[in-house]
Design a protein around this motif. Structure first.
Motif, mmCIF file in Angstrom:
data_model
loop_
_atom_site.group_PDB
_atom_site.id
_atom_site.type_symbol
_atom_site.label_atom_id
_atom_site.label_comp_id
_atom_site.label_asym_id
_atom_site.label_seq_id
_atom_site.Cartn_x
_atom_site.Cartn_y
_atom_site.Cartn_z
ATOM 1 N N THR A 68 0.729 -1.096 -0.004
ATOM 2 C CA THR A 68 -0.126 0.011 -0.045
ATOM 3 C C THR A 68 0.981 1.301 -0.021
ATOM 4 O OG1 THR A 68 -0.192 -0.109 2.265
ATOM 5 C CG2 THR A 68 -1.964 -1.143 1.031
ATOM 6 N N ARG A 69 1.922 1.127 0.420
ATOM 7 C CA ARG A 69 3.170 2.446 0.424
ATOM 8 C C ARG A 69 3.289 2.912 -0.924
ATOM 9 N NH1 ARG A 69 3.778 6.646 2.736
ATOM 10 N NH2 ARG A 69 6.029 7.407 2.781
ATOM 11 N N TYR A 70 3.097 2.035 -2.006
ATOM 12 C CA TYR A 70 3.149 2.284 -3.400
ATOM 13 C C TYR A 70 2.412 3.622 -3.743
ATOM 14 C CZ TYR A 70 6.843 -1.161 -4.382
ATOM 15 O OH TYR A 70 7.744 -1.935 -4.511
ATOM 16 N N GLU A 71 1.189 3.464 -3.104
ATOM 17 C CA GLU A 71 0.251 4.584 -3.624
ATOM 18 C C GLU A 71 0.489 5.881 -3.273
ATOM 19 O OE1 GLU A 71 -3.194 3.303 -0.996
ATOM 20 O OE2 GLU A 71 -3.544 1.290 -2.250
ATOM 21 N N ALA A 72 1.481 6.167 -2.385
ATOM 22 C CA ALA A 72 1.957 7.511 -1.951
ATOM 23 C C ALA A 72 2.872 7.960 -2.986
ATOM 24 C CB ALA A 72 2.715 7.411 -0.867
ATOM 25 N N PHE A 73 3.289 6.978 -3.965
ATOM 26 C CA PHE A 73 4.249 7.424 -5.015
ATOM 27 C C PHE A 73 3.598 7.327 -6.465
ATOM 28 C CE2 PHE A 73 6.669 5.695 -1.300
ATOM 29 C CZ PHE A 73 7.292 7.062 -1.013
ATOM 30 N N SER A 74 2.307 7.060 -6.578
ATOM 31 C CA SER A 74 1.717 6.773 -7.931
ATOM 32 C C SER A 74 1.194 7.557 -8.737
ATOM 33 C CB SER A 74 0.364 5.844 -7.571
ATOM 34 O OG SER A 74 0.597 4.454 -6.818
ATOM 35 N N ASP A 75 1.197 8.953 -8.227
ATOM 36 C CA ASP A 75 1.097 10.160 -8.905
ATOM 37 C C ASP A 75 2.175 10.358 -9.890
ATOM 38 O OD1 ASP A 75 2.485 12.755 -7.459
ATOM 39 O OD2 ASP A 75 1.760 11.119 -6.096
ATOM 40 N N ALA A 76 2.120 10.842 -10.965
ATOM 41 C CA ALA A 76 3.138 11.070 -12.054
ATOM 42 C C ALA A 76 4.484 12.020 -11.363
ATOM 43 C CB ALA A 76 2.816 12.037 -13.093
ATOM 44 N N SER A 77 4.213 13.081 -10.541
ATOM 45 C CA SER A 77 5.219 13.783 -10.021
ATOM 46 C C SER A 77 6.132 12.912 -9.096
ATOM 47 C CB SER A 77 4.758 14.783 -9.186
ATOM 48 O OG SER A 77 3.615 14.469 -8.191
ATOM 49 N N ALA A 78 5.408 12.057 -8.134
ATOM 50 C CA ALA A 78 6.255 11.308 -7.442
ATOM 51 C C ALA A 78 6.897 9.997 -8.095
ATOM 52 C CB ALA A 78 5.543 10.853 -6.281
ATOM 53 N N ALA A 79 6.204 9.353 -8.877
ATOM 54 C CA ALA A 79 6.781 8.132 -9.487
ATOM 55 C C ALA A 79 7.840 8.382 -10.421
ATOM 56 C CB ALA A 79 5.575 7.582 -10.375
ATOM 57 N N ASN A 80 7.808 9.543 -11.013
ATOM 58 C CA ASN A 80 8.969 9.980 -12.120
ATOM 59 C C ASN A 80 10.408 9.967 -11.486
ATOM 60 O OD1 ASN A 80 7.563 10.085 -14.436
ATOM 61 N ND2 ASN A 80 7.134 12.146 -14.104
ATOM 62 N N GLY A 81 10.375 10.270 -9.975
ATOM 63 C CA GLY A 81 11.457 10.307 -9.350
ATOM 64 C C GLY A 81 11.738 9.076 -8.307
ATOM 65 N N THR A 82 11.069 7.899 -8.453
ATOM 66 C CA THR A 82 11.286 6.849 -7.495
ATOM 67 C C THR A 82 11.791 5.535 -8.116
ATOM 68 O OG1 THR A 82 9.476 7.836 -6.166
ATOM 69 C CG2 THR A 82 10.158 5.587 -5.753
ATOM 70 N N PHE A 104 2.190 2.206 -10.335
ATOM 71 C CA PHE A 104 3.261 2.950 -9.859
ATOM 72 C C PHE A 104 4.100 3.144 -11.098
ATOM 73 C CE2 PHE A 104 7.730 1.820 -8.788
ATOM 74 C CZ PHE A 104 8.090 3.469 -8.617
ATOM 75 N N VAL A 105 4.369 1.980 -11.635
ATOM 76 C CA VAL A 105 5.132 1.743 -12.819
ATOM 77 C C VAL A 105 4.615 2.650 -14.058
ATOM 78 C CG1 VAL A 105 6.187 0.257 -14.667
ATOM 79 C CG2 VAL A 105 6.335 -0.235 -12.252
ATOM 80 N N GLU A 106 3.360 2.308 -14.376
ATOM 81 C CA GLU A 106 2.816 3.032 -15.315
ATOM 82 C C GLU A 106 2.582 4.470 -15.429
ATOM 83 O OE1 GLU A 106 -1.342 1.222 -15.575
ATOM 84 O OE2 GLU A 106 -0.225 -0.392 -16.628
ATOM 85 N N ASN A 107 2.723 4.920 -14.178
ATOM 86 C CA ASN A 107 2.739 6.506 -14.035
ATOM 87 C C ASN A 107 4.289 7.107 -13.945
ATOM 88 O OD1 ASN A 107 -0.083 6.646 -13.931
ATOM 89 N ND2 ASN A 107 -0.166 6.583 -11.634
#
Length: 373
Positions: A68-82, A104-107
């Motif tokens: 569930t922690r991946y949900e915090a980085f699923s938007d494009a702005s956070a996912a791009n740098g993770t 997370f990957v798709e974003n």
């Protein structure tokens, strides 16, 4: 009379034994013996990888215990740098868990899966939409190796941003990565003399020699998935082998944060699990904070009272009354608080009168004896 040393040394030894025991228990509670664990300092652990990432001031690092922690980085702005690392998962990801990682990957996120003989890594690759798969058979090379055929050296390094200044990869009981589609780019291959075998067998006449891919990368949505056929690449004994550490650093170079996914690894040590639980639970943090403040206040109050008592004794001579040696031996009459206390001179005069009285009694006894005689 007992020598002071006889009293001090047993206490010192007891304190030392207690300290050693407490330290040993804390070490056991904070470390793990599971392979690939970021809390395992042994040769097959991953503490060097965790320490290296944490010491990099340019990135934030985090251990992920729940998908569930991946949900915090699923938007494009956070996912791009993770960048998220999954190392030889011991248990399969559920559909819901894999769906979170796929989002997370798709974003825009980067997922690195290191797998050799297990199917859990392959299932995760399939669930997130990647086409690469780990072969599962043991990769051997009788000629290009680092210490034995089961430790082949991948010298075929492709020109890619993820392999900058990487000349080779040193493997340890690895397997090949099948790209699966033209969308997957091969990053590293073995020599032409490597082969795959179901077990750790020597080269047989029917074995097929040739270069085998050991690392690939492919785009999935706006993100990408890296598949590596050797989870041992990141253990403590192999991370500093040429050029494993450099390759791992390139995988998260330029990222803002790195996630070490331990949600499907072996159990975390108790102390590490407790720390992560406290960090993830805001109400628990508040409760512990309030409890700590109350404990400190109580300890400070008790210490202040003790200091005040000592100060009064030093300034005003307020010393505790010592018990009379004869007190308790028989029934004694306690002086009334209203009665005046005799002075030292009066006590001395009483002692003199007492001695005089004893002397007169002795002399009278002697006179009586003379009369009788």
């Amino acid at each position: 009379m007992v020598d002071d040393g006889e009293l001090v040394w047993p206490r010192v030894l007891l304190f030392a034994l207690t300290l050693v025991t407490v330290v040993a228990l804390m070490v056991v509670a904070a470390t793990s013996t599971a392979a690939f664990s970021p809390h395992n300092p042994a040769w097959d652990g991953g503490t060097d990888l965790r320490n290296e990432i944490e010491s990099d001031s340019g990135v934030e690092s985090e251990l992920v215990r729940d998908s569930t922690r991946y949900e915090a980085f699923s938007d494009a702005s956070a996912a791009n740098g993770t960048v998220a690392f999954v190392v030889a998962p011991a248990d399969p990801y559920t559909d819901a868990e894999a769906a979170r990682i796929r989002t997370f990957v798709e974003n825009g996120g980067t997922l690195v899966v290191l797998e050799s003989v297990g199917e859990n890594g392959n299932e995760l690759l399939a669930d997130v939409g990647a086409t690469a798969r780990a072969d599962g058979r043991l990769l051997r090379d009788e000629y290009e190796n680092d210490g034995g055929p089961a430790m082949p050296v991948a010298t075929g390094i492709e020109n890619h941003s993820l392999t900058d200044e990487v000349d080779r990869l040193t493997l340890n009981y690895a397997t090949a990565i099948e790209p699966g589609s033209e969308n997957a780019t091969v990053l590293a291959t073995t020599s032409d003399l490597a082969y795959l075998t179901p077990q750790d067998d020597r080269l047989e006449p029917g074995d097929e020699l040739g270069p085998h891919p050991v690392a690939t990368v492919e785009n999935v949505g706006r993100g990408r998935v890296v598949a590596v056929g050797d989870p041992s690449l990141v253990i403590n004994a192999m991370l500093d082998r040429p050029d494993n550490g450099r390759f791992v650093r390139e995988l998260y170079a330029g990222a803002d944060r790195v996630l070490l996914d331990v949600s499907h690894a072996a159990d975390l040590p108790p102390l590490a699990a407790a720390i992560l639980t406290i960090r993830d639970a805001r109400p628990l943090q508040v409760l512990l904070g309030v409890g700590g403040v109350v404990a400190i206040a109580a300890a400070s109050g008790q210490r202040a009272r003790s200091v005040g008592t000592r100060a009064r004794r030093l300034l005003f001579g307020d010393r505790p009354r010592r018990a009379d040696p004869g007190e308790g031996a028989g029934q004694s009459v306690q002086p009334s608080s209203s009665m005046p206390h005799p002075s030292d001179a009066e006590r001395d005069d009483e002692r003199v009168q007492h001695v005089r009285g004893d002397g007169n009694r002795i002399r009278r006894d002697d006179d009586d004896r003379d009369t009788v005689d």
